[in-house]
Scaffold this active site. Structure first.
Site, PDB file in Angstrom:
ATOM      1  N   CYS A 135       0.688  -1.183   0.089  1.00 61.20           N
ATOM      2  CA  CYS A 135      -0.121   0.067   0.013  1.00 61.20           C
ATOM      3  C   CYS A 135       0.643   1.167   0.166  1.00 61.20           C
ATOM      4  O   CYS A 135       0.156   2.334  -0.131  1.00 61.20           O
ATOM      5  CB  CYS A 135      -0.946   0.102   1.022  1.00 61.20           C
ATOM      6  SG  CYS A 135      -2.145  -1.275   1.045  1.00 61.20           S
ATOM      7  N   HIS A 138      -3.919   7.573   2.084  1.00 64.96           N
ATOM      8  CA  HIS A 138      -4.063   6.054   1.501  1.00 64.96           C
ATOM      9  C   HIS A 138      -5.555   5.915   2.278  1.00 64.96           C
ATOM     10  O   HIS A 138      -5.673   6.058   3.255  1.00 64.96           O
ATOM     11  CB  HIS A 138      -3.233   5.201   2.062  1.00 64.96           C
ATOM     12  CG  HIS A 138      -3.439   3.812   1.828  1.00 64.96           C
ATOM     13  ND1 HIS A 138      -3.808   3.117   0.921  1.00 64.96           N
ATOM     14  CD2 HIS A 138      -3.258   2.710   2.555  1.00 64.96           C
ATOM     15  CE1 HIS A 138      -4.055   1.929   1.040  1.00 64.96           C
ATOM     16  NE2 HIS A 138      -3.609   1.485   2.089  1.00 64.96           N
ATOM     17  N   ASN A 166     -10.004  -0.260  -0.317  1.00 68.15           N
ATOM     18  CA  ASN A 166      -8.652  -0.047  -0.231  1.00 68.15           C
ATOM     19  C   ASN A 166      -7.959  -0.901  -1.487  1.00 68.15           C
ATOM     20  O   ASN A 166      -7.988  -1.828  -1.543  1.00 68.15           O
ATOM     21  CB  ASN A 166      -8.015  -0.700   1.090  1.00 68.15           C
ATOM     22  CG  ASN A 166      -6.606  -0.812   1.256  1.00 68.15           C
ATOM     23  OD1 ASN A 166      -5.717  -0.506   0.257  1.00 68.15           O
ATOM     24  ND2 ASN A 166      -6.247  -1.116   2.177  1.00 68.15           N
TER      25      ASN A 166
HETATM   26  O1  UT7 Z   1      -3.657  -0.935   3.644  1.00 71.57           O
HETATM   27  C1  UT7 Z   1      -2.915  -1.206   4.608  1.00 71.57           C
HETATM   28  C2  UT7 Z   1      -3.292  -2.358   5.417  1.00 71.57           C
HETATM   29  N1  UT7 Z   1      -4.588  -2.561   6.038  1.00 71.57           N
HETATM   30  C3  UT7 Z   1      -5.272  -1.520   7.162  1.00 71.57           C
HETATM   31  O2  UT7 Z   1      -4.739  -0.438   7.136  1.00 71.57           O
HETATM   32  C4  UT7 Z   1      -6.067  -2.135   8.167  1.00 71.57           C
HETATM   33  C5  UT7 Z   1      -6.077  -1.386   9.393  1.00 71.57           C
HETATM   34  N2  UT7 Z   1      -6.846  -1.995  10.289  1.00 71.57           N
HETATM   35  C6  UT7 Z   1      -8.266  -1.709  10.099  1.00 71.57           C
HETATM   36  O3  UT7 Z   1      -8.892  -0.891   9.338  1.00 71.57           O
HETATM   37  C7  UT7 Z   1      -9.391  -2.330  11.286  1.00 71.57           C
HETATM   38  O4  UT7 Z   1      -8.585  -2.748  12.398  1.00 71.57           O
HETATM   39  C8  UT7 Z   1     -10.286  -3.268  10.639  1.00 71.57           C
HETATM   40  C9  UT7 Z   1     -11.256  -2.616   9.662  1.00 71.57           C
HETATM   41  C10 UT7 Z   1      -9.592  -4.482   9.870  1.00 71.57           C
HETATM   42  C11 UT7 Z   1     -11.115  -3.907  11.674  1.00 71.57           C
HETATM   43  O5  UT7 Z   1     -11.702  -2.869  12.513  1.00 71.57           O
HETATM   44  P1  UT7 Z   1     -11.405  -3.011  14.260  1.00 71.57           P
HETATM   45  O6  UT7 Z   1     -12.256  -2.178  14.690  1.00 71.57           O
HETATM   46  O7  UT7 Z   1     -10.042  -2.945  14.507  1.00 71.57           O
HETATM   47  O8  UT7 Z   1     -12.109  -4.543  14.554  1.00 71.57           O
HETATM   48  P2  UT7 Z   1     -11.324  -5.713  15.369  1.00 71.57           P
HETATM   49  O9  UT7 Z   1     -10.564  -6.427  14.498  1.00 71.57           O
HETATM   50  O10 UT7 Z   1     -11.136  -5.364  16.752  1.00 71.57           O
HETATM   51  O11 UT7 Z   1     -12.792  -6.711  15.335  1.00 71.57           O
HETATM   52  C12 UT7 Z   1     -13.922  -6.052  16.519  1.00 71.57           C
HETATM   53  C13 UT7 Z   1     -15.009  -7.284  16.129  1.00 71.57           C
HETATM   54  C14 UT7 Z   1     -14.282  -8.533  16.339  1.00 71.57           C
HETATM   55  O12 UT7 Z   1     -15.495  -9.454  17.152  1.00 71.57           O
HETATM   56  P3  UT7 Z   1     -15.408  -9.560  18.504  1.00 71.57           P
HETATM   57  O13 UT7 Z   1     -14.070 -10.321  18.559  1.00 71.57           O
HETATM   58  O14 UT7 Z   1     -15.313  -8.446  19.159  1.00 71.57           O
HETATM   59  O15 UT7 Z   1     -16.204 -10.471  18.831  1.00 71.57           O
HETATM   60  C15 UT7 Z   1     -14.220  -9.030  14.939  1.00 71.57           C
HETATM   61  O16 UT7 Z   1     -14.461 -10.515  14.780  1.00 71.57           O
HETATM   62  O17 UT7 Z   1     -15.441  -7.132  14.695  1.00 71.57           O
HETATM   63  C16 UT7 Z   1     -15.615  -8.514  14.232  1.00 71.57           C
HETATM   64  N3  UT7 Z   1     -15.298  -8.199  12.693  1.00 71.57           N
HETATM   65  C17 UT7 Z   1     -16.578  -8.039  12.002  1.00 71.57           C
HETATM   66  N4  UT7 Z   1     -17.924  -8.104  12.145  1.00 71.57           N
HETATM   67  C18 UT7 Z   1     -18.666  -7.995  11.016  1.00 71.57           C
HETATM   68  C19 UT7 Z   1     -14.125  -8.261  12.063  1.00 71.57           C
HETATM   69  N5  UT7 Z   1     -14.636  -8.019  10.858  1.00 71.57           N
HETATM   70  C20 UT7 Z   1     -15.901  -7.850  10.560  1.00 71.57           C
HETATM   71  C21 UT7 Z   1     -16.752  -7.726   9.550  1.00 71.57           C
HETATM   72  N6  UT7 Z   1     -18.106  -7.740   9.876  1.00 71.57           N
HETATM   73  N7  UT7 Z   1     -16.234  -7.730   8.361  1.00 71.57           N
END
Ligand code: UT7
Length: 331
Positions: A118, A258, A288
């Site tokens: 990225c 980005h 993204n």
């Molecule tokens: O391009 C460069 C590379 N990538 C990035 O920049 C990504 C950087 N990270 C992010 O943007 C965020 O961390 C994410 C969007 C990937 C995830 O958001 P988050 O607020 O950090 O969520 P999390 O990983 O802390 O997960 C929170 C909850 C979890 O459930 P529990 O454990 O609280 O029950 C996940 O399992 O959300 C759940 N979850 C989802 N729920 C519905 C994770 N993905 C999903 C989904 N739909 N797609």
């Protein structure tokens, strides 16, 4: 050896291209346990473009590059370098940059493929700028193109809601005094490599009958840890690029970040006191797109009339590696 080129160097032309096929949050709701509400509130993404079956990255990257050359007012015969930034090239060999040279009718020139995920476009911009500055070339074509759909696991809700496909390109060259690229910052923390991976297919882990169906053939990401890195990295990179440019960050009129997560962008807006109209967000339409994300955002800003001749803007990216980089430029 030619002397160092000491005129300002900037972007002469910009072109983009995305696939026609749309993958919406509603489509993803049918594929994995997710919801439009979760995706929009946690990321800001509503839909993304993905390649259709049978299409290849070339089908999108070549039109983007052609448009950038046209937009620059130059012709393919003026281009003297091709830098192709992608972690999802058409093939591992031959390189995509050589394919672009041939397809676009560019004369024999240096052709480089760079994989900085990225951060690809920002790293590529710095490479292209350095080559012009060193007097090696005059008009490099820089392409940022990624086709995440081809390496995304559409059973993994942690990643499949985030990524889309796209391509963007720019041509660099001399610009009038007072414009062009003013300063850079770039870096990496290779210790963070395991946080975003695509493990199968390299020479260290070639495709075998055993791993060809393993989850490791897809991109894997520890989103939460990357998020923490990103929030710090973009603020730090922009501040350091502004120091290199010799301007206070308050002179940055437009932020072109980005497009990974709207919440990451909003943290930078808060930190630098930027208004809504000073920040480009188009991830609602494209998700993204990795190395294509910045040129697509530049195109959005220009189309909306927010990126004009003389606008001082900061571009900033971060990604797998872990890598980060920023460039301050006056359009
Ligand atoms: O391009 C460069 C590379 N990538 C990035 O920049 C990504 C950087 N990270 C992010 O943007 C965020 O961390 C994410 C969007 C990937 C995830 O958001 P988050 O607020 O950090 O969520 P999390 O990983 O802390 O997960 C929170 C909850 C979890 O459930 P529990 O454990 O609280 O029950 C996940 O399992 O959300 C759940 N979850 C989802 N729920 C519905 C994770 N993905 C999903 C989904 N739909 N797609």
């Amino acid at each position: 050896m030619k002397p160092v080129f000491d005129q300002p160097i900037g972007i002469l032309g910009l072109g983009v291209c995305v696939p026609d096929r749309i993958l919406s949050n509603a489509d993803l709701e049918k594929m994995v346990d997710t919801s439009d509400e979760w995706i929009v509130s946690r990321t800001g993404i509503r839909e993304r473009r993905i390649l259709a079956p049978g299409q290849t990255p070339r089908d999108i990257a070549i039109p983007a590059a052609r448009r950038a050359i046209e937009d620059s007012g130059l012709s393919p015969s003026d281009i003297d370098a091709v830098i192709y930034c992608s972690y999802t090239p058409d093939l591992l060999m031959p390189s995509s940059s050589t394919g672009m040279q041939h397809a676009l009718g560019i004369p024999s020139c240096i052709a480089i493929d760079q994989n900085s995920a990225c951060s690809g476009f920002v790293f590529g911009l710095q490479t292209a700028w350095s080559m012009v500055r060193a007097g090696l070339v005059k008009h490099p074509l820089l392409v940022g193109a990624d086709f995440n759909s081809r390496v995304t696991d559409y059973t993994d809700r942690n990643t499949c809601v985030l990524f889309g496909d796209g391509a963007g390109a720019v041509v660099l060259g001399a610009v009038p005094e007072g414009r062009g690229i003013l300063g850079h910052c770039s870096g990496c923390d290779g210790g963070g490599g395991p946080l975003i991976t695509l493990k199968v297919g390299g020479a260290g882990n070639p495709v075998t009958p055993e791993n060809v169906h393993s989850p490791d053939r897809f991109m894997r990401m520890n989103g939460r840890e990357v998020y923490k890195f990103a929030v710090h990295a973009i603020n730090d990179a922009l501040e350091r690029a502004a120091v290199d440019a010799g301007i206070p960050i308050s002179e940055m009129e437009l932020l072109v970040p980005h497009q990974a997560n709207e919440r990451i962008i909003r943290s930078a807006m808060e930190k630098f006191g930027l208004r809504e109209d000073q920040v480009v967000i188009n991830m609602d339409k494209y998700g993204n797109t990795s190395a294509a994300s910045i040129p697509l955002a530049l195109d959005t800003a220009r189309t909306e009339g927010r990126l004009k001749v003389g606008t001082t803007c900061g571009i900033v990216a971060f990604g797998a590696g872990l890598t980060f980089g920023a460039t301050i430029l006056r359009w």
